[in-house]
Motif scaffolding. Structure first.
Motif, PDB file in Angstrom:
ATOM      1  N   LEU A   1       0.938  -1.868   6.493  1.00  0.00           N
ATOM      2  CA  LEU A   1       2.247  -2.431   6.176  1.00  0.00           C
ATOM      3  C   LEU A   1       2.205  -3.143   4.829  1.00  0.00           C
ATOM      4  CD1 LEU A   1       5.162  -3.225   6.861  1.00  0.00           C
ATOM      5  CD2 LEU A   1       4.233  -5.140   8.200  1.00  0.00           C
ATOM      6  N   ARG A   2       1.158  -3.921   4.600  1.00  0.00           N
ATOM      7  CA  ARG A   2       1.018  -4.617   3.313  1.00  0.00           C
ATOM      8  C   ARG A   2       0.919  -3.596   2.173  1.00  0.00           C
ATOM      9  NH1 ARG A   2      -3.430  -6.749   4.318  1.00  0.00           N
ATOM     10  NH2 ARG A   2      -2.536  -8.467   5.539  1.00  0.00           N
ATOM     11  N   ARG A   3       0.154  -2.549   2.395  1.00  0.00           N
ATOM     12  CA  ARG A   3      -0.002  -1.506   1.372  1.00  0.00           C
ATOM     13  C   ARG A   3       1.338  -0.824   1.086  1.00  0.00           C
ATOM     14  NH1 ARG A   3      -0.972   3.976   1.973  1.00  0.00           N
ATOM     15  NH2 ARG A   3      -1.880   5.001   0.133  1.00  0.00           N
ATOM     16  N   GLN A   4       2.086  -0.513   2.135  1.00  0.00           N
ATOM     17  CA  GLN A   4       3.378   0.150   1.944  1.00  0.00           C
ATOM     18  C   GLN A   4       4.364  -0.749   1.202  1.00  0.00           C
ATOM     19  OE1 GLN A   4       4.238   3.348   2.530  1.00  0.00           O
ATOM     20  NE2 GLN A   4       2.112   3.702   3.147  1.00  0.00           N
ATOM     21  N   ARG A   5       4.357  -2.015   1.508  1.00  0.00           N
ATOM     22  CA  ARG A   5       5.239  -2.939   0.783  1.00  0.00           C
ATOM     23  C   ARG A   5       4.906  -2.934  -0.705  1.00  0.00           C
ATOM     24  NH1 ARG A   5       4.748  -8.592   3.193  1.00  0.00           N
ATOM     25  NH2 ARG A   5       6.372  -9.031   1.659  1.00  0.00           N
ATOM     26  N   GLN A   6       3.624  -2.889  -1.022  1.00  0.00           N
ATOM     27  CA  GLN A   6       3.215  -2.856  -2.428  1.00  0.00           C
ATOM     28  C   GLN A   6       3.641  -1.550  -3.097  1.00  0.00           C
ATOM     29  OE1 GLN A   6      -1.006  -3.444  -1.983  1.00  0.00           O
ATOM     30  NE2 GLN A   6      -0.836  -5.684  -1.801  1.00  0.00           N
ATOM     31  N   LEU A   7       3.496  -0.434  -2.387  1.00  0.00           N
ATOM     32  CA  LEU A   7       3.877   0.866  -2.958  1.00  0.00           C
ATOM     33  C   LEU A   7       5.381   0.936  -3.210  1.00  0.00           C
ATOM     34  CD1 LEU A   7       1.637   3.246  -0.807  1.00  0.00           C
ATOM     35  CD2 LEU A   7       1.429   2.837  -3.263  1.00  0.00           C
ATOM     36  N   PHE A   8       6.178   0.421  -2.272  1.00  0.00           N
ATOM     37  CA  PHE A   8       7.618   0.449  -2.466  1.00  0.00           C
ATOM     38  C   PHE A   8       8.040  -0.502  -3.575  1.00  0.00           C
ATOM     39  CE2 PHE A   8       7.686   2.824   1.402  1.00  0.00           C
ATOM     40  CZ  PHE A   8       8.882   3.520   1.387  1.00  0.00           C
ATOM     41  N   ALA A   9       7.374  -1.650  -3.676  1.00  0.00           N
ATOM     42  CA  ALA A   9       7.691  -2.587  -4.761  1.00  0.00           C
ATOM     43  C   ALA A   9       7.363  -1.959  -6.110  1.00  0.00           C
ATOM     44  CB  ALA A   9       6.915  -3.884  -4.577  1.00  0.00           C
ATOM     45  N   ARG A  10       6.243  -1.230  -6.185  1.00  0.00           N
ATOM     46  CA  ARG A  10       5.860  -0.568  -7.435  1.00  0.00           C
ATOM     47  C   ARG A  10       6.880   0.516  -7.801  1.00  0.00           C
ATOM     48  NH1 ARG A  10       0.375   1.862  -6.574  1.00  0.00           N
ATOM     49  NH2 ARG A  10      -0.041  -0.346  -6.078  1.00  0.00           N
ATOM     50  N   MET A  11       7.304   1.303  -6.805  1.00  0.00           N
ATOM     51  CA  MET A  11       8.311   2.328  -7.060  1.00  0.00           C
ATOM     52  C   MET A  11       9.608   1.690  -7.537  1.00  0.00           C
ATOM     53  SD  MET A  11      10.050   5.068  -4.411  1.00  0.00           S
ATOM     54  CE  MET A  11      11.044   3.800  -3.622  1.00  0.00           C
TER      55      MET A  11
END
Length: 418
Positions: free
Chosen positions: A385-395
């Motif tokens: 979940l933490r990783r996905q939040r970072q990926l979406f924030a980067r996108m």
């Protein structure tokens, strides 16, 4: 694409810049299992109580907030609140409403999550009238407690509810071959409920969550193709009825189809085998015939062009983190091709006893509570979940930069090069 349809991660594109005016407080959300129906043993479920979410509501909401989940799906229990017709006791719901407010959380409230008071016949007009009156009473409670815009799901999963209660006799009232009749009844009830909610607070946003599916046929059995395709098309019935596309005599209108919530799990694609659904014929996402989630999302958005989010997704056991990784990738891919998704909800956040036999289902971010209300976290899912939040924030950051560049005026000295 209009400005309001470009929202992502609680933001909306205006003038080439993403601003914080989206539908939801957070893109990533969590849901609490709140089913209250009767399975075959006739013992009413109350999964809010079974998971002790009612006792430890404050801690559960605080835990969710600490994981960056500021928008929740949760439910109130109609059978507890209206134990006598027309008499409402919201003592079971008020602690939830207040805990959400105190923790700064936004909640999408389910009014009817498969369960209803024992004295109501699901197929009679009384069900429609009683649900609308119940909704009106809850709308007044919300108005007294907060000035926030309410988000309400009148009936959770109309399509599944109609299938389970009216077509295959899986849950109460265990009817068979009355699925379409019940689907129309639930749509009528949802419409009356929407009107009741808007009567009290016209700002209320309405969420209609239903599964999205893909039913394929065995190439060795081409005779199954019409049935498989018809079953896939049936997923649109409830949304089409609400929006007035099918059976307009039900009273559907475009404005009733406010926000679409899509529910998607690993078992939502299968090979048709005479029965409507059999887990033995589930299509695995590694299968070449698997229709990837990004395309299902695109199909739904192109059909309705309404605000849309993932209202439920999840898996169990060791597949929890890999499933979130897969869904996150597919959602980003859909968004990058122009599908303006508003959020992604892991459902449910808490492990719970399964409907049929009460076995411990390991599907959540947290396990059962101890006597102090502490819950063991499933760390692989928390890490993903933490990783996905970072990926979406980067996108999001990358797309904001691109849009700012596209919106920037061209210097006069470079005009001849354009």
């Amino acid at each position: 694409m209009d400005q309001t349809s470009c929202s992502m991660m609680g933001q909306v594109l205006t003038g080439g810049v993403l601003r914080d005016t989206g539908l939801f407080k957070s893109f990533f959300m969590g849901g609490f299992e709140c089913a209250t129906h009767r399975p075959h043993n006739q013992k009413r479920l109350d999964l809010i109580a079974a998971t002790r979410h009612d006792i430890f509501i404050e801690k559960d909401y605080r835990r969710a907030r600490e994981q960056g989940l500021l928008t929740m799906r949760d439910g109130i229990r109609w059978h507890l609140i209206e134990q006598q017709p027309g008499q409402y006791d919201f003592s079971s719901a008020l602690p939830m409403v207040r805990a959400a407010r105190e923790n700064g959380l936004q909640v999408i409230w389910d009014l009817c999550h498969y369960g209803f008071p024992d004295d109501i016949d699901l197929f009679k007009p009384e069900f429609i009238n009683r649900l609308a009156s119940f909704a009106r009473a809850f709308a007044r409670v919300l108005a007294d407690e907060s000035d926030d815009i309410p988000f309400i799901t009148p009936i959770n999963e109309i399509s599944f509810f109609a299938w389970a209660s009216g077509y295959v006799g899986y849950i109460y009232p265990f009817e068979k071959e009355r699925g379409l009749e019940l689907k129309a009844q639930l749509v009528r009830a949802a419409i009356e409920t929407i009107e009741a909610l808007w009567e009290i607070n016209p700002r209320t946003r309405i969420v209609h969550a239903d599964p999205i599916i893909k039913v394929l046929f065995d190439p060795a059995k081409p005779q199954d193709r019409p049935e498989a395709e018809a079953y896939t098309r049936s997923q649109f019935d409830a949304w089409d009825m609400l929006g007035g596309r099918q059976h307009p005599q039900l009273g559907g209108r475009a404005e009733y189809l406010d926000i679409i919530g899509v529910n998607y799990y690993p078992h939502n694609q299968w090979i048709y085998r005479d029965l409507p659904f059999n887990p033995e014929f589930k299509l695995d996402r590694s299968d070449p015939a698997y229709y990837h989630f990004r395309y299902l999302l695109t199909d739904i958005y192109n059909r309705y062009r309404r605000p849309m989010f993932i209202a439920e997704t999840g898996s169990d056991g060791d597949d929890r983190a890999p499933w979130l990784r897969y869904v996150g990738r597919e959602v980003r891919a859909a968004m990058q091709t122009g599908v303006p998704l508003e959020g992604l909800c892991w459902y449910p956040l808490l492990n719970y006893p399964w409907w049929d036999d009460e076995h411990h289902l390991y599907c959540g971010l947290w396990d059962y509570a101890d006597e102090q209300g502490e819950r063991e976290i499933h760390q692989p899912l928390a890490d993903e979940l933490r990783r996905q939040r970072q990926l979406f924030a980067r996108m999001n950051s990358q797309q904001e930069i691109i849009r700012e560049r596209e919106a920037a005026p061209i210097p006069i000295g470079q005009m001849e090069n354009v």
